[in-house]
Design an enzyme around this catalytic site. Structure first.
Site, PDB file in Angstrom:
ATOM      1  CG  ASP A   1      37.955  34.642  42.941  1.00 47.89           C
ATOM      2  OD1 ASP A   1      37.180  34.792  41.980  1.00 47.89           O
ATOM      3  OD2 ASP A   1      37.967  35.394  43.932  1.00 47.89           O
TER       4      ASP A   1
ATOM      5  CE  LYS B   1      32.124  38.222  42.189  1.00 47.87           C
ATOM      6  NZ  LYS B   1      33.406  38.472  42.861  1.00 47.87           N
TER       7      LYS B   1
ATOM      8  CD  GLN C   1      34.030  40.662  45.842  1.00 44.70           C
ATOM      9  OE1 GLN C   1      33.394  39.679  45.458  1.00 44.70           O
ATOM     10  NE2 GLN C   1      34.684  41.448  44.984  1.00 44.70           N
TER      11      GLN C   1
END
Lengths: 281, 281
Positions: B117, B50, B94
């Site tokens: 997200d 990422k 994460q």
């Protein structure tokens, strides 16, 4: 006519009894604030009915009536003051609002913990996450009818016709939750060959807002048919289902009036009790 | 093999180009904060990827690495400080977190406007309301693949197998939005006779997490098959679809690896650019 009639009155009464017991058990007065803006006659009828049922189950109803020309700012100030008021466990702003007011902004301003209509994005998101807290009243009422009459959802094919955020979408999420476990198809105005879908349904929910749109050719023999529609026509209030004809085919069916409509107010009281219990910790 | 291969790489590259142009056009530095707790090797690989892609599209990556024994309080303090930091447009924590940490609390603590997200209940709720803002990356990536390859959704029958809140549920909502207009069935582990549903699908999405569970008997000839699964097996990474055999039947299919997996990071960058544009007004 062969179908079993699923009586909303019976289920709503059972819910109200349950709520009255829950409210009596909460060590504070439970308060529901109702906010009515303008002169829409139907809205006045709905709010009166909500206040009456609140009284029946022991919930204190705190009513605010504002003129049609109320400004966005004034309405937002009222909602903020209700958010901050410990006597208020639930806030119901009756929709639709006059067209100069921003409904989405108002709905989103309500404290999610007092959002007894379950329409705040946060509460809809919890439902999408499989962790429902305050769930929209009408879809929750449909689930209670199924539960009350022992209609099995696990492994069933459910088809929901209509994708409104008030009814269809949240109901689709509820029917597909873990533990409920229906296999859910969401159909809508753009669905090609609607009857091909609905004829496969063990549980068919009509939430389209189109009088008698669902006829016997849409229904699998023996299916459970839930009619969420309330349409004003020349022959009076009718549902989205052609009741007389579909009742010949279905195994069970909700009437209009006397079906799902009665559940909405009962579930509003249920949500108010749930919110109050959270507020006392 | 007859199916057209839907190359994730091609679509992801198109998205990255678009994001790079959008980022260049935003009159401030765009920042993505990545938060990695503990030593999970797969999480380290994902976060590294990422951060690398962020660099490629001109997004400033601000990395926080915390030890596995980090307390809930310390992680919450970090999230709050990132919420308040104007240099941070997007916050990615994460997952999975070490088991002593409460993921739901952390996800809900992130400012919804920085929730790149798309997993905050508020953002999932906006999607359920038909007003998507920041949408979960993997389902959004699936939609981009369909769009890139010109696969018609309106009037199509879509079947999504798997009802996770990360993929299946939001994807079901996206496919059924007004303007997208698929008729969506959500199937899952409790669905009876799964193949009877999947064989009717014009668009079949497998998001179950079970290696090669979808075989040729599940697929209608000519259907579009989207494989979201990534399963580690003795023969390496495989999807939820038996690619070799299904490719003989399907009209179009995503490979694993090289399909949907590549889209997730690209859509994360897209969401970060969307968030940043909102932050500059």
């Amino acid at each position: 006519m062969s179908a079993r009639i699923l009586e909303g009155r019976q289920v709503a009464d059972a819910v109200k009894e349950e709520v009255a017991a829950a409210v009596a058990d909460i060590p504070k007065e439970v308060g529901l604030a109702t906010v009515l803006v303008g002169d829409d006659p139907a809205s006045h009828v709905y709010v009166r009915s909500k206040r009456r049922v609140a009284g029946q189950v022991g919930i204190n109803s705190i009513h605010h009536e504002l003129p049609a020309e109320t400004s966005q700012e004034a309405l937002e100030d009222l909602v903020r003051s209700l958010n901050d008021d410990d006597a208020v466990d639930g806030i119901l702003v009756q929709l639709p609002l006059p067209s100069h007011l921003d409904e989405q902004r108002i709905t989103t301003l309500i404290d999610p913990g007092k959002d007894v209509d379950g329409l705040h994005p946060y509460n809809l998101g919890l439902l999408a996450l499989g962790k429902p807290a305050l769930v929209p009243c009408t879809p929750q009422g449909v689930m209670r009818i199924l539960d009350h009459y022992g209609i099995e959802t696990s492994g069933a094919r459910a088809v929901v016709v209509g994708r409104s955020f008030l009814v269809g979408r949240p109901l689709g999420l509820l029917l597909g939750l873990k533990g409920t476990d229906a296999t859910v198809t969401m159909a809508h105005s753009r669905t090609v060959d609607l009857a091909a879908f609905t004829r496969e349904a063990d549980i068919l929910v009509a939430a389209i807002g189109s009088a008698k749109m669902i006829g016997p050719d849409h229904v699998k023999p023996g299916a459970t048919v839930i009619d969420v529609g309330i349409n004003r026509t020349e022959e009076g209030l009718v549902g989205d289902v052609d009741f007389e004809k579909v009742a010949e085919v279905a195994g069970a069916i909700t009437p209009v009036p006397g079906g799902v409509g009665l559940m909405t107010v009962a579930m509003l009281m249920h949500n108010t009790a749930v919110a109050a219990r959270t507020h006392v910790g």
